[in-house]
Design a protein around this motif. Structure first.
Motif, short mmCIF file in Angstrom:
data_model
loop_
_atom_site.label_atom_id
_atom_site.label_comp_id
_atom_site.label_asym_id
_atom_site.label_seq_id
_atom_site.Cartn_x
_atom_site.Cartn_y
_atom_site.Cartn_z
N ALA A 36 -25.67 34.60 -0.72
CA ALA A 36 -26.63 34.98 0.21
C ALA A 36 -26.17 35.89 1.36
CB ALA A 36 -26.93 33.75 1.12
N SER A 37 -24.84 36.00 1.46
CA SER A 37 -24.33 36.81 2.54
C SER A 37 -24.49 38.30 1.95
CB SER A 37 -23.08 36.60 3.16
OG SER A 37 -22.18 36.32 2.08
N GLN A 61 -34.62 39.53 0.64
CA GLN A 61 -34.64 38.06 0.88
C GLN A 61 -35.91 37.44 0.03
OE1 GLN A 61 -31.85 37.13 1.86
NE2 GLN A 61 -31.18 37.97 3.57
N SER A 62 -36.90 38.20 0.10
CA SER A 62 -38.16 37.68 -0.40
C SER A 62 -37.81 37.27 -1.85
CB SER A 62 -39.28 38.53 -0.25
OG SER A 62 -39.50 38.74 0.86
N ILE A 389 -36.97 26.43 1.45
CA ILE A 389 -35.88 27.72 1.43
C ILE A 389 -36.85 28.87 1.37
CG2 ILE A 389 -33.97 28.89 0.35
CD1 ILE A 389 -32.88 26.36 -0.17
N VAL A 390 -38.06 28.65 0.71
CA VAL A 390 -39.09 29.84 0.72
C VAL A 390 -39.27 30.59 2.15
CG1 VAL A 390 -41.02 28.87 0.79
CG2 VAL A 390 -40.95 30.71 -0.69
N GLY A 391 -38.87 29.65 3.25
CA GLY A 391 -38.81 30.50 4.59
C GLY A 391 -37.99 31.58 4.71
N GLY A 392 -36.84 31.53 4.10
CA GLY A 392 -36.29 32.79 3.95
C GLY A 392 -36.86 33.92 3.14
N ALA A 397 -39.58 38.78 5.99
CA ALA A 397 -40.74 39.97 5.85
C ALA A 397 -41.60 39.99 7.12
CB ALA A 397 -41.45 39.37 4.59
N VAL A 398 -41.76 38.90 7.80
CA VAL A 398 -42.61 38.88 9.05
C VAL A 398 -41.94 39.67 10.06
CG1 VAL A 398 -43.70 37.55 10.65
CG2 VAL A 398 -43.86 36.77 8.36
#
Length: 448
Positions: A36-37, A61-62, A389-392, A397-398
């Motif tokens: 992730a990092s 990230q998407s 986690i799809v918020g990530g 992107a937003v």
């Protein structure tokens, strides 16, 4: 070996926690933190090498969190039919396969191929998180489920810092920033330079593969308790709940739905702050390069690590909801500072806010999983929490789109600030519910 006096209770929890197995399980948390990092490094590297907009660079990230989203339910079904250990081994194998895809990606030198490699890694991590988060909460007495998950999550910053250091010294190079160097090159020179820089993205993943193989061998050789409710293992038990039945049950659970939304926005907020911290430092101080700017991510993960210990201490004296409500208020103020103060102190505020991220994920996860009283739905409920986690994938992107539209990366930090506000209201509501329950309990005891 598992001690003979270890007893599995009917609800799947244990009478005590097997220490070696719990430590080995907790070592998985830094493994997905490394990946992730490294995305935060890749976003900065790809932005200039491929000449991307902020929105396009956020697609790293998407791809990563989109993989989590797609694999979570299939992973939960595999775990339901087998064991948590099998799910973890499957995740490790996919993780290794995803890392090896960086070899062809660095040679093909296309953004799409890198996104595919990142997506493949995420498939493995989806298995790991779906299994490990639920397993960590269940591998011991039920009353310590949230504490156990918080302890396991404390290992996360170790991996996150390791990932940033690998990126700093293996991906980023000495000299001026990529943008400054490429600004003075002809198109042909810039292309050749970009190809050279992309070769460096492979280096961290070579080392990760060796670590993953070692961990895989340890899991294969170690015996783990099943931690499955007795009804699941009983041959005379009723037929296991179907996917549709489980989704219908969970959809009617208001507390579960609130937890999903809070987790979605929390993960999106955390990922987007970390995704753009290096870029923010480069924007506010053009005289530094990527290696220097990456130090702010090291500081962020140290703050994240320290924040977890502080939160664990505070939560032994106050309810988790009360602690995290205060965290959210402070975090919202810091995010406003990041977005509105146009100097390098804004970067330090972004670092400081990481101290407040630590306890949110495991607390929301464990408390939301706890509202699912029917334990035959536990695996799928845990998978849906992982899917949040799809918020990530969405929030960065937003923010990238907001940065492009308003032509201000700094102002776009108002997006994660809005997420922190919602998370604060979520924990404030949980705190009020807890007070009401305590009041009703005291009244019942007084009458009795």
């Amino acid at each position: 070996m598992i001690n003979k006096d270890l007893v599995q209770l009917p609800d799947g929890y244990l009478n005590r926690t097997p220490i070696f197995q719990f430590i080995l399980l907790s070592l998985l948390f830094p493994l997905w933190a490394v990946a992730a990092s490294l995305n935060d490094i890749l976003i900065t590297q790809f932005k200039h090498v491929f000449e991307l907009s902020d929105f396009a660079s956020a697609l790293v990230q998407s791809a990563f969190y989109g993989g989590y989203f797609l694999v979570a339910i299939p992973a939960s079904m595999v775990i339901k039919k087998t064991t948590y250990k099998f799910g973890i081994i499957t995740g490790l194998l996919f993780y290794i396969a995803g890392c090896t895809l960086f070899y062809p990606a660095s040679n093909m030198a296309t953004y799409t191929m890198f996104l595919f490699a990142i997506f493949s890694i995420a498939i493995g991590l989806g298995f790991l998180e779906t299994a490990a988060n639920t397993y960590s909460s269940m591998i011991g007495p039920r009353k310590y489920a949230t504490l156990r998950l918080n302890i396991s999550q404390t290992f996360y910053p170790i991996g996150a810092i390791s990932g940033i250091l690998l990126g700093k010294y293996l991906v980023f190079q000495e000299g001026a920033s990529l943008e400054a160097q490429m600004a003075n090159m002809t198109p042909a020179q810039a292309h050749a330079f970009g190809l050279e820089m992309l070769q460096h993205t492979l280096e961290p993943y070579k080392y990760i593969i060796f670590v993953l193989v070692g961990i895989l061998i340890m899991f294969v050789l170690t015996k783990f308790p099943e931690c499955k409710p007795a009804a699941e293992k009983s041959k005379t038990a009723a037929k296991a709940a179907s996917l549709f039945e489980t989704l219908k049950f969970l959809a009617k659970n208001k507390l579960f739905r609130k937890g999903i939304m809070a987790q979605f926005l929390y993960v999106g907020m955390q990922v987007t702050v970390w995704s753009f911290t290096i870029r923010l430092a480069l924007d506010l101080n053009p005289d530094i390069n990527e290696r220097v700017a990456s130090n702010f991510m090291v500081f962020s993960f140290i703050a994240f690590f320290v924040g977890k210990f502080i939160a664990n201490f505070l939560m032994t004296r106050f309810t988790p909801s009360k602690v995290l409500t205060v965290y959210a208020v402070i975090g919202t103020a810091l995010m406003a500072y990041v977005a509105l103060v146009p100097n390098m102190t804004a970067v330090y505020a972004a670092v400081a806010v990481s101290m407040l991220f630590g306890p949110c994920w495991p607390t929301i996860y464990a408390e939301t999983l706890e509202v699912v009283k029917e334990k035959k739905y536990t695996e799928l409920a845990g998978a849906i929490l992982v899917m949040s986690i799809v918020g990530g994938a969405v929030i960065p992107a937003v923010q990238g789109l907001a940065s492009d539209v308003f032509n201000s990366l700094q102002l776009s930090f108002l997006v994660p600030m809005g997420c922190f506000i919602f998370v604060g209201f979520y924990f404030y509501g949980k705190m009020k519910e807890q007070k009401m329950q305590d009041g009703n309990l005291n009244e019942t005891e007084r009458i009795a």
